[in-house]
Design an enzyme around this catalytic site. Structure first.
Site, PDB file in Angstrom:
ATOM      1  N   GLU A  37       0.809  -1.237   0.000  1.00  0.00           N
ATOM      2  CA  GLU A  37       0.000   0.000   0.000  1.00  0.00           C
ATOM      3  C   GLU A  37       0.836   1.278   0.000  1.00  0.00           C
ATOM      4  O   GLU A  37       0.652   2.143   0.853  1.00  0.00           O
ATOM      5  CB  GLU A  37      -0.972  -0.029   1.185  1.00  0.00           C
ATOM      6  CG  GLU A  37      -1.886  -1.251   1.133  1.00  0.00           C
ATOM      7  CD  GLU A  37      -2.753  -1.425   2.380  1.00  0.00           C
ATOM      8  OE1 GLU A  37      -2.795  -0.513   3.222  1.00  0.00           O
ATOM      9  OE2 GLU A  37      -3.386  -2.494   2.506  1.00  0.00           O
ATOM     10  N   GLU A  54      -6.211 -10.876  -0.833  1.00  0.00           N
ATOM     11  CA  GLU A  54      -6.963 -10.617   0.411  1.00  0.00           C
ATOM     12  C   GLU A  54      -8.467 -10.570   0.122  1.00  0.00           C
ATOM     13  O   GLU A  54      -9.176  -9.675   0.563  1.00  0.00           O
ATOM     14  CB  GLU A  54      -6.502  -9.294   1.044  1.00  0.00           C
ATOM     15  CG  GLU A  54      -4.998  -9.231   1.279  1.00  0.00           C
ATOM     16  CD  GLU A  54      -4.540  -7.994   2.027  1.00  0.00           C
ATOM     17  OE1 GLU A  54      -5.372  -7.281   2.624  1.00  0.00           O
ATOM     18  OE2 GLU A  54      -3.318  -7.728   2.014  1.00  0.00           O
TER      19      GLU A  54
END
Ligand code: G3I
Length: 378
Positions: free
Chosen positions: A172, A287
């Protein structure tokens, strides 16, 4: 005669057992749990010719969801226990600075059951202790921060050598704001986010990948992020992966897949997988979960209605059709759920603390939901 009959019985029992086993293998049955729809197949077996089926786990869920985990998945990601604040909570780089207890529990469990492990993660703006960025009473220097990052990466790669096949090296790093490329609300960006080497990316991003590559060339290195399947963030992720690939520093990209039953559409996901794969890297969904709430909906529900569960089944079904196609075309190498059953999901605390959500394939009692059947039978 009695002996003969006994032999015959033994033979027929053995034959019947073999036949059942063969049937089980044929239909990919795992624990053979029963449900109203019949025996519950093992997704890991059903998808054996496509990709490993993963789940995020922790030492508690290895106990509370043990049967489901063992029957359904063949890949693990530590939900929290390899993150810096858990695995390297104390300053310094000697053994007393680290705590491998929980991560080792997960890895040992995986190894004893033939389950592969994805490493998650080295460098993230969350769950990193403040000591990494201070020097006594002063802020740390860029050099100190980068040195600590290298020590951390080297130590983890050495500790898990041969046990963890890939790592989310940087997690991220891209901004959610379409007008900027890099996430700026990150201590890594603040302390080591300049581009001093004209790498076309913040120093910490390239150096994390370079450190990892040098420490263990056999491990596959991934960039992992959410919402990188469309919009500006998709373009920024493509640029980042292209640059890292040109330097030989990346092997894969993880599209997290924290989506909802309403979004994104299957073509968007297919296009993203195609585009990343065209850069010559592996693509994994890392995820996956599909919230039953629309983005921005902060209302609560007592239970998901049958209609919602049906929508969820259709959404999962559409996505897995794309995943199968992409895997067959050599473009997708893994799908990991962020959990396995609705009794343990981070979405119970996000975006509303304490609001129940039902994003996974098994319900709170570990029974298969309509979404499971949409994924398991097509
Ligand atoms: O460990 C403490 C525990 O001691 C304490 O009693 C408890 C009280 O709330 O908190 C526990 O820590 C929580 C931790 O999960 C373990 O349950 C943290 O508060 C909580 O913030 C943390 O949330 C995790 C989150 O990352 C951190 O931002 C979620 O479980 C985890 O699912 C989530 O995973 C991330 C991926 O790593 C990266 N991509 C997004 C994804 C979802 O946010």
């Amino acid at each position: 005669m009695r002996i003969h009959q006994a032999r015959l019985n033994k033979t027929s029992i053995a034959t019947a057992a073999l036949a059942l086993l063969a049937l089980g293998l044929l239909y990919g049955l795992g624990a053979c749990e029963k449900s109203p729809q019949g025996p519950v197949p093992s997704l890991a077996k059903v998808y054996a010719d496509y990709f490993p089926i993963g789940a995020a786990v922790d030492p508690q869920t290895l106990v509370s969801q043990r049967d489901l985990i063992l029957s359904q998945v063949n890949s693990f990601t530590a939900e929290n226990d390899m993150k810096w604040e858990n695995i390297h909570p104390r300053p310094g780089n000697d053994p007393s600075s680290y705590d491998f207890t929980a991560a080792d529990t997960i890895v040992n469990f995986a190894m004893s059951h033939g389950i592969r492990v994805r490493g998650h993660n080295f460098v993230w703006y969350q769950q990193v202790p403040s000591w990494v960025f201070v020097d006594g009473r002063s802020p740390a220097t860029r050099a100190e921060v980068l040195e600590r990052m290298k020590e951390h990466i080297d130590t983890l790669l050495a500790h898990f050598k041969g046990k963890v096949y890939c790592w989310d090296v940087v997690n991220e790093a891209l901004s959610d704001d379409p007008s900027e490329t890099w996430r700026t609300n990150s201590p890594w960006y603040y302390y080591a986010g300049a581009d001093t080497g004209h790498y076309g990316m913040p120093d910490y991003v390239e150096l994390a990948f370079a450190d990892a590559r040098a420490a263990d060339p056999s491990v596959k290195l991934f960039y992992n992020d959410y919402n990188i399947e469309s919009g500006a963030k998709f373009q920024h992720a493509l640029d980042l992966v292209r640059r890292l690939k040109a330097k030989g520093l990346i092997d894969g990209v993880g599209i997290q897949g924290h989506w909802s039953i309403y979004w994104p559409d299957a073509d968007t996901v297919r296009n993203a997988i195609d585009s990343f794969a065209a850069l010559g890297v592996q693509v994994q969904i890392t995820e996956l979960d599909l919230s039953v709430f629309r983005y921005g909906d902060l209302s609560t529900l007592q239970a998901p209605s049958p209609d919602l569960l049906q929508l969820q089944a259709e959404a999962y079904g559409r996505l897995f059709k794309v995943f199968r196609d992409e895997a067959k075309a050599g473009k997708l190498t893994g799908v990991t759920f962020w959990g396995i059953a609705d009794d343990h999901t981070w979405l119970d605390d996000f975006p509303v603390a304490g609001r129940k959500d039902w994003p996974l394939l098994f319900d709170v009692q570990h029974r298969p939901k309509p979404a499971f059947w949409a994924v398991a039978k097509w």
